[in-house]
Design a protein around this motif. Structure first.
Motif, PDB file in Angstrom:
ATOM      1  N   ARG A  22      -0.055  -4.363   4.474  1.00 22.39           N
ATOM      2  CA  ARG A  22      -1.388  -4.870   4.176  1.00 22.39           C
ATOM      3  C   ARG A  22      -1.322  -6.134   3.312  1.00 22.39           C
ATOM      4  N   ARG A  23      -0.454  -6.099   2.298  1.00 22.20           N
ATOM      5  CA  ARG A  23      -0.383  -7.196   1.341  1.00 22.20           C
ATOM      6  C   ARG A  23       0.312  -8.443   1.896  1.00 22.20           C
ATOM      7  N   THR A  24       1.115  -8.283   2.941  1.00 22.74           N
ATOM      8  CA  THR A  24       1.846  -9.438   3.480  1.00 22.74           C
ATOM      9  C   THR A  24       1.331  -9.874   4.845  1.00 22.74           C
ATOM     10  N   ARG A  25       0.216  -9.328   5.270  1.00 21.77           N
ATOM     11  CA  ARG A  25      -0.308  -9.633   6.599  1.00 21.77           C
ATOM     12  C   ARG A  25      -0.501 -11.130   6.799  1.00 21.77           C
ATOM     13  N   SER A  26      -1.006 -11.815   5.799  1.00 21.23           N
ATOM     14  CA  SER A  26      -1.278 -13.249   5.924  1.00 21.23           C
ATOM     15  C   SER A  26      -0.016 -14.103   5.932  1.00 21.23           C
ATOM     16  N   THR A  27       1.115 -13.528   5.525  1.00 22.33           N
ATOM     17  CA  THR A  27       2.362 -14.291   5.482  1.00 22.33           C
ATOM     18  C   THR A  27       3.131 -14.205   6.792  1.00 22.33           C
ATOM     19  N   GLY A  28       2.698 -13.367   7.711  1.00 22.00           N
ATOM     20  CA  GLY A  28       3.397 -13.211   8.977  1.00 22.00           C
ATOM     21  C   GLY A  28       4.589 -12.294   8.906  1.00 22.00           C
ATOM     22  N   ALA A  29       4.696 -11.491   7.847  1.00 21.84           N
ATOM     23  CA  ALA A  29       5.827 -10.569   7.717  1.00 21.84           C
ATOM     24  C   ALA A  29       5.702  -9.436   8.727  1.00 21.84           C
ATOM     25  N   ARG A  30       6.853  -8.897   9.117  1.00 20.72           N
ATOM     26  CA  ARG A  30       6.885  -7.747  10.017  1.00 20.72           C
ATOM     27  C   ARG A  30       7.511  -6.574   9.265  1.00 20.72           C
ATOM     28  N   VAL A  31       6.817  -5.420   9.261  1.00 21.52           N
ATOM     29  CA  VAL A  31       7.254  -4.255   8.493  1.00 21.52           C
ATOM     30  C   VAL A  31       7.658  -3.145   9.445  1.00 21.52           C
ATOM     31  N   THR A  32       8.854  -2.595   9.218  1.00 18.11           N
ATOM     32  CA  THR A  32       9.370  -1.484  10.024  1.00 18.11           C
ATOM     33  C   THR A  32       9.789  -0.360   9.102  1.00 18.11           C
ATOM     34  N   LEU A  33       9.403   0.860   9.438  1.00 18.76           N
ATOM     35  CA  LEU A  33       9.807   2.041   8.677  1.00 18.76           C
ATOM     36  C   LEU A  33      10.773   2.865   9.513  1.00 18.76           C
ATOM     37  N   VAL A  34      11.888   3.269   8.907  1.00 20.13           N
ATOM     38  CA  VAL A  34      12.907   4.089   9.569  1.00 20.13           C
ATOM     39  C   VAL A  34      12.940   5.459   8.907  1.00 20.13           C
ATOM     40  N   ASN A  35      12.947   6.508   9.729  1.00 16.90           N
ATOM     41  CA  ASN A  35      13.053   7.860   9.179  1.00 16.90           C
ATOM     42  C   ASN A  35      13.830   8.739  10.142  1.00 16.90           C
ATOM     43  N   ALA A  36      14.562   9.709   9.587  1.00 16.79           N
ATOM     44  CA  ALA A  36      15.408  10.570  10.406  1.00 16.79           C
ATOM     45  C   ALA A  36      14.619  11.607  11.189  1.00 16.79           C
ATOM     46  N   SER A  37      13.392  11.870  10.768  1.00 14.83           N
ATOM     47  CA  SER A  37      12.546  12.866  11.437  1.00 14.83           C
ATOM     48  C   SER A  37      11.269  12.202  11.923  1.00 14.83           C
ATOM     49  N   PRO A  38      10.707  12.655  13.044  1.00 12.24           N
ATOM     50  CA  PRO A  38       9.443  12.088  13.518  1.00 12.24           C
ATOM     51  C   PRO A  38       8.233  12.583  12.741  1.00 12.24           C
ATOM     52  N   ARG A  39       8.433  13.570  11.876  1.00 13.76           N
ATOM     53  CA  ARG A  39       7.313  14.147  11.141  1.00 13.76           C
ATOM     54  C   ARG A  39       7.324  13.703   9.689  1.00 13.76           C
ATOM     55  N   PHE A  40       6.133  13.685   9.101  1.00 10.43           N
ATOM     56  CA  PHE A  40       6.005  13.436   7.673  1.00 10.43           C
ATOM     57  C   PHE A  40       6.066  14.785   6.965  1.00 10.43           C
ATOM     58  N   THR A  41       7.008  14.926   6.047  1.00 12.74           N
ATOM     59  CA  THR A  41       7.200  16.188   5.338  1.00 12.74           C
ATOM     60  C   THR A  41       6.446  16.173   4.015  1.00 12.74           C
ATOM     61  N   GLU A  42       5.583  17.157   3.814  1.00 15.66           N
ATOM     62  CA  GLU A  42       4.890  17.307   2.541  1.00 15.66           C
ATOM     63  C   GLU A  42       5.798  18.102   1.599  1.00 15.66           C
ATOM     64  N   ARG A  43       6.624  17.393   0.859  1.00 13.12           N
ATOM     65  CA  ARG A  43       7.596  18.074  -0.002  1.00 13.12           C
ATOM     66  C   ARG A  43       6.914  18.924  -1.075  1.00 13.12           C
ATOM     67  N   LEU A  44       5.695  18.552  -1.449  1.00 11.19           N
ATOM     68  CA  LEU A  44       4.960  19.346  -2.430  1.00 11.19           C
ATOM     69  C   LEU A  44       4.654  20.749  -1.919  1.00 11.19           C
ATOM     70  N   ARG A  45       4.769  20.942  -0.610  1.00 11.24           N
ATOM     71  CA  ARG A  45       4.410  22.238  -0.020  1.00 11.24           C
ATOM     72  C   ARG A  45       5.617  22.979   0.569  1.00 11.24           C
ATOM     73  N   LEU A  46       6.821  22.534   0.297  1.00  9.36           N
ATOM     74  CA  LEU A  46       7.981  23.188   0.901  1.00  9.36           C
ATOM     75  C   LEU A  46       8.112  24.646   0.468  1.00  9.36           C
ATOM     76  N   HIS A  47       7.668  24.967  -0.757  1.00  6.21           N
ATOM     77  CA  HIS A  47       7.729  26.368  -1.176  1.00  6.21           C
ATOM     78  C   HIS A  47       6.768  27.224  -0.355  1.00  6.21           C
ATOM     79  N   GLN A  48       5.672  26.626   0.131  1.00  8.27           N
ATOM     80  CA  GLN A  48       4.766  27.358   1.010  1.00  8.27           C
ATOM     81  C   GLN A  48       5.421  27.603   2.367  1.00  8.27           C
ATOM     82  N   THR A  49       6.098  26.578   2.880  1.00  5.77           N
ATOM     83  CA  THR A  49       6.819  26.736   4.143  1.00  5.77           C
ATOM     84  C   THR A  49       7.879  27.822   4.022  1.00  5.77           C
ATOM     85  N   ALA A  50       8.629  27.817   2.908  1.00  4.72           N
ATOM     86  CA  ALA A  50       9.673  28.812   2.698  1.00  4.72           C
ATOM     87  C   ALA A  50       9.110  30.225   2.654  1.00  4.72           C
ATOM     88  N   ALA A  51       7.890  30.350   2.164  1.00  3.80           N
ATOM     89  CA  ALA A  51       7.255  31.666   2.080  1.00  3.80           C
ATOM     90  C   ALA A  51       6.684  32.126   3.420  1.00  3.80           C
TER      91      ALA A  51
END
Length: 382
Positions: A22-51
């Motif tokens: 958002r902040r670099t849109r006017s500069t022509g920057a290209r942003v790429t995000l790399v992640n090992a999983s296709p899902r977003f993990t809610e780490r705050l809730r991992l104890h709920q998943t474990a239960a």
């Protein structure tokens, strides 16, 4: 075109990617995000998943939709900060002009047997494996190692969700030792009500396939051991030649750039960020603001401006105690406890708001807004 690469799709990485796009849109920057999983993990809730709780599944492509951030699925295998390249485990190489390192941390498995025999919360799949293992137990004992907030939340969640199992919480100090006396006393009462057996002042020297061994030679049987006693940075940072601290976290300057390689920004748990009160410890509370701070710092640099130093202060220590109780300890900016704390229904509502806030934050960031719960660190429209 400036190539900005964000590695790590957790709370801090997604925050940084959306914000910097958002902040670099006017500069022509290209942003790429790399992640090992296709899902977003809610780490705050991992104890709920474990239960065993089934939670919403957030695909990263959906989380990033409309942000202008491209997504690449892959696990980072190596970083070459001299050539400014990132190599993925499938062999693909991505170049960058600016890199935001948001890969977080991993469980510190320095105690013998942890890596082989303990369950951990390094990712969503690990929490699912624990839940699946517990599903096979008609009875038995679960040992939770570590009396920090993650250990306390896990012990309470497991005891409430699986009352047929014996839950033992082992800790060197008192559980929730960072909290004030009143909040700790309330937490103690809830753990007792849930049937959690708390053993403080113990030191685990070895994790076995069917238990743990203490420093005095005592053996405690366990049908499942959950290890929550500490984290460290991924070896990747040090192997790449980036300056790291004793815990493997990337050492950054006041605007969150690597002190050894200023084209690399580090955020969240992966960064050793120094404030007036000392080095920040890893929490979502501090992680999302560092993602915002790094994005704003990078964007200012691309515009030829001098970014202001990052500033942060803690506000609270929210702790869920199962699905029917919670305690919220309010803190000073250095994370020491104030007198005020919440319990019961008010605390449950507060904790759920905190746990739900990242997804809402991402939506607001895509609109150029920063919600008040980021504490105004980089407030204002994009």
């Amino acid at each position: 075109m400036t190539e900005i690469l964000v590695i790590g799709g957790g709370y801090t990485g997604v925050t940084a990617a959306i914000r910097v796009a958002r902040r670099t849109r006017s500069t022509g920057a290209r942003v790429t995000l790399v992640n090992a999983s296709p899902r977003f993990t809610e780490r705050l809730r991992l104890h709920q998943t474990a239960a065993g709780e089934r939670l919403a599944d957030h695909a990263l492509t959906e989380v990033l939709a409309g942000s202008g951030v491209a997504f690449v699925l892959g696990r980072v295998a190596a970083i070459d900060p001299v050539q400014r390249q990132v190599r993925l485990d499938a062999g693909r190489t991505l170049g960058y002009d600016k890199l935001i390192y948001a890969l977080g941390t991993m469980t510190d498995a320095g105690v013998p047997g942890v890596a082989e025999h303990a369950h951990v919360y390094d990712d969503h799949a690990a929490a699912v494996r624990l839940a699946q293992h517990l599903d096979t137990l008609a009875q038995g004992t679960v040992v939770v190692a570590g009396g920090g907030l993650t250990g306390v939340e896990s012990a309470a969640e497991l005891a409430e969700a699986r009352p047929h199992l014996r839950v033992v919480l082992l800790t060197r100090g008192r559980p929730g030792s960072m909290m004030g006396q009143g909040a700790r006393a309330y937490m103690d009462r809830v753990l007792e009500r849930l049937g959690v057996e708390v053993r403080a002042g113990v030191h685990i020297t070895k994790v076995l396939p069917d238990g743990v061994e203490l420093d005095d030679g005592e053996l405690i049987h366990s049908d499942a051991t959950l290890w929550t006693t500490g984290t460290k940075g991924l070896p990747l940072a040090a192997e790449s030649g980036l300056s790291v601290d004793e815990r493997g976290r990337i050492v950054v300057d006041p605007v969150l750039r690597s002190v050894s390689h200023p084209d690399v920004y580090a955020v969240g748990d992966a960064a050793a960020v120094t404030q007036k009160f000392g080095v920040m410890h890893g929490t979502c509370q501090g992680g999302i603001p560092t993602g915002l701070g790094a994005a704003d710092s990078l964007a200012a640099t691309l515009r030829g401006r001098t970014p202001p130093p990052f500033r942060f202060g803690y506000v609270h220590q929210p702790v869920s105690l199962g699905r029917r109780d919670a305690v919220i300890q309010f803190t000073r900016p250095d994370d020491t406890p104030r007198r005020w704390y919440l319990t019961g229904r008010a605390a449950i509502a507060y904790k759920e708001t905190v746990s739900s806030s990242p997804i809402i934050t991402f939506k607001l960031l895509k609109r150029g807004l920063v919600p008040v719960w980021t504490f105004g660190l980089t407030a204002g429209p994009s």
